[in-house]
Design an enzyme around this catalytic site. Structure first.
Site, PDB file in Angstrom:
ATOM      1  N   ARG A  26       0.498  -1.042   0.399  1.00  0.00           N
ATOM      2  CA  ARG A  26      -0.079  -0.158   0.006  1.00  0.00           C
ATOM      3  C   ARG A  26       1.188   1.380  -0.031  1.00  0.00           C
ATOM      4  O   ARG A  26       1.106   2.112  -0.977  1.00  0.00           O
ATOM      5  CB  ARG A  26      -1.016  -0.171   1.122  1.00  0.00           C
ATOM      6  CG  ARG A  26      -1.943   1.125   0.502  1.00  0.00           C
ATOM      7  CD  ARG A  26      -2.327   2.922   1.365  1.00  0.00           C
ATOM      8  NE  ARG A  26      -1.716   2.546   3.109  1.00  0.00           N
ATOM      9  CZ  ARG A  26      -0.621   3.691   2.958  1.00  0.00           C
ATOM     10  NH1 ARG A  26      -0.859   4.964   2.257  1.00  0.00           N
ATOM     11  NH2 ARG A  26      -0.879   3.598   4.611  1.00  0.00           N
ATOM     12  N   ASP A  27       2.050   1.267   1.041  1.00  0.00           N
ATOM     13  CA  ASP A  27       2.407   2.461   0.934  1.00  0.00           C
ATOM     14  C   ASP A  27       3.822   2.901  -0.066  1.00  0.00           C
ATOM     15  O   ASP A  27       4.020   3.680   0.201  1.00  0.00           O
ATOM     16  CB  ASP A  27       2.254   3.134   2.567  1.00  0.00           C
ATOM     17  CG  ASP A  27       3.408   4.339   2.948  1.00  0.00           C
ATOM     18  OD1 ASP A  27       2.312   5.212   2.543  1.00  0.00           O
ATOM     19  OD2 ASP A  27       4.331   3.805   3.453  1.00  0.00           O
ATOM     20  N   HIS A 220       6.294   3.963  12.446  1.00  0.00           N
ATOM     21  CA  HIS A 220       6.599   4.286  10.765  1.00  0.00           C
ATOM     22  C   HIS A 220       7.276   5.545  10.610  1.00  0.00           C
ATOM     23  O   HIS A 220       7.373   6.756  10.210  1.00  0.00           O
ATOM     24  CB  HIS A 220       5.268   4.809  10.848  1.00  0.00           C
ATOM     25  CG  HIS A 220       5.033   4.844   9.407  1.00  0.00           C
ATOM     26  ND1 HIS A 220       4.099   3.411   8.442  1.00  0.00           N
ATOM     27  CD2 HIS A 220       5.548   5.354   8.142  1.00  0.00           C
ATOM     28  CE1 HIS A 220       4.124   4.263   6.769  1.00  0.00           C
ATOM     29  NE2 HIS A 220       5.003   4.908   6.464  1.00  0.00           N
ATOM     30  N   HIS A 222      10.580   7.168   8.227  1.00  0.00           N
ATOM     31  CA  HIS A 222      10.864   7.677   6.537  1.00  0.00           C
ATOM     32  C   HIS A 222      12.618   7.459   7.109  1.00  0.00           C
ATOM     33  O   HIS A 222      12.903   7.891   8.367  1.00  0.00           O
ATOM     34  CB  HIS A 222       9.940   8.082   5.998  1.00  0.00           C
ATOM     35  CG  HIS A 222       9.224   7.740   5.333  1.00  0.00           C
ATOM     36  ND1 HIS A 222       8.512   8.384   4.463  1.00  0.00           N
ATOM     37  CD2 HIS A 222       8.216   6.796   6.185  1.00  0.00           C
ATOM     38  CE1 HIS A 222       7.126   8.096   4.624  1.00  0.00           C
ATOM     39  NE2 HIS A 222       6.999   7.313   5.195  1.00  0.00           N
ATOM     40  N   CYS A 253       5.712   9.198   0.365  1.00  0.00           N
ATOM     41  CA  CYS A 253       4.256  10.467   0.713  1.00  0.00           C
ATOM     42  C   CYS A 253       4.389  10.924  -0.524  1.00  0.00           C
ATOM     43  O   CYS A 253       5.058  11.884  -0.641  1.00  0.00           O
ATOM     44  CB  CYS A 253       4.015  10.511   1.374  1.00  0.00           C
ATOM     45  SG  CYS A 253       2.298  11.808   1.824  1.00  0.00           S
ATOM     46  N   ASN A 262      10.269   4.320   2.704  1.00  0.00           N
ATOM     47  CA  ASN A 262      10.056   3.331   4.393  1.00  0.00           C
ATOM     48  C   ASN A 262      11.125   3.593   4.281  1.00  0.00           C
ATOM     49  O   ASN A 262      11.917   2.228   4.359  1.00  0.00           O
ATOM     50  CB  ASN A 262       8.726   2.856   4.302  1.00  0.00           C
ATOM     51  CG  ASN A 262       7.719   3.585   3.911  1.00  0.00           C
ATOM     52  OD1 ASN A 262       7.416   4.509   4.877  1.00  0.00           O
ATOM     53  ND2 ASN A 262       6.663   3.259   3.026  1.00  0.00           N
TER      54      ASN A 262
END
Length: 326
Positions: A26-27, A220, A222, A253, A262
């Site tokens: 997803r991300d 989470h 980065h 993002c 990430n």
């Protein structure tokens, strides 16, 4: 290194087990320039499960206009129906319509995506911070009424490209609002990768002081400034046991141009295995999965661990995993 795995030196001050919340499908893929075929996405999820990951965020039920890379959510979910019931497949639902679509496909775990800052709420949701929280309230309430597990993402927890450093107290207020709505878990997002260990400690201490249980918190990070692993280790020392990561370091993002990839799941697992922390993940197999996906994206994996274990070069993909591997 012994047979491609780190030597283990356990640290008694750390949790014995960490749950990895895999966000690559997803991300990760939502921020790729290329749109990956739905069959490849499904295979990606299957391979991640086979590598031992127990939570894999599958997709987002967002309007295709905003995230065209995930426009095939309705086509993807039926392709994952043969996965074992024990695998958790959360999906992102931006609003009530997204939740309806997720429920129609039998999704059991959902996530909403909030912001800790006014600027990002306006850029990402076209709403004020308070308006965005008000929008999520009926979504979370309906999801809980349907027996869903709900995660609340909180973006820009450490820094915002428009507002600069974000005060911990501001993040705490948003986190408490999401918990009061009924969210089961909160993921603290370092969306542009500016956090440092001291800032992480300050935020976690603020949450603890506000009565937010550490077992409801995930992190989470980065890796914009190379701090993702050190920030993660700091969070673990504070008792956090759920860490978001993306296979091969995919993602960023789309609404924050300074955001880079990430934290790579392989880099995280390498560190955790070296510390004697159980994850249930087969590192060698996972690195092969990321090498396979890098081939399909036509570019190298940013993960140092993937490159080391697969012999990847800088031209994209790996020496060990060609396009012929299916």
């Amino acid at each position: 290194m012994i047979e491609g795995l780190p030597m283990r030196f356990p640290d008694g001050g750390l949790p014995p087990e960490v749950r990895i919340y895999e966000v690559g499908p997803r991300d990760g893929l939502q921020n790729e320039k290329a749109t990956v075929p739905v069959e490849v996405k499904a295979e990606f999820v299957h391979r991640l499960r086979a590598a031992g990951l127990g939570t894999v965020e599958a997709t987002s039920f967002v309007h295709p206009k905003w995230v065209p890379q995930l426009a095939d959510a309705e086509q993807l979910m039926p392709l994952l129906g043969d996965l074992p019931p024990g695998l958790r497949l959360p999906v992102l639902v931006p609003n009530s319509r997204g939740l309806e679509r997720a429920l129609a496909h039998g999704c059991r775990d959902v996530a909403v995506f909030a912001s800790a800052t006014e600027s990002f709420a306006k850029a990402n949701l076209n709403r004020t911070l308070q308006e965005s929280l008000a929008m999520f309230e009926p979504v979370v309430s309906r999801a809980k009424a349907e027996g869903q597990w709900v995660r609340g993402y909180v973006s820009m927890c450490f820094g915002d490209p428009w507002e600069g450093a974000v005060p911990p107290a501001q993040v705490v207020r948003v986190c408490r609002a999401l918990l009061e709505m009924g969210c089961d878990e909160l993921s603290l997002g370092d969306t542009i990768g500016v956090a440092t260990p001291g800032h992480v400690s300050a935020l976690l201490a603020g949450l603890d002081g506000a009565g937010v249980p550490v077992d409801r918190i995930a992190v989470h990070f980065h890796d914009t400034y190379g701090q993702a692993l050190s920030n993660t280790l700091t969070a673990l020392r504070h008792g956090v046991t759920t860490v978001d990561a993306s296979a091969g370091g995919l993602g960023g993002c789309p609404y924050a141009k300074s955001a880079t990839g990430n934290l790579a799941t392989e880099d995280l697992v390498w560190m955790l295995q070296g510390l004697g922390i159980t994850t249930g993940v087969d590192l060698t197999r996972l690195a092969a999965v990321s090498g396979w996906m890098a081939d399909r994206l036509g570019r190298p994996s940013p993960s140092r661990t993937v490159r080391a274990l697969t012999g990847a070069d800088d031209r994209g993909g790996s020496h060990q995993h060609s396009h012929k591997e299916q």
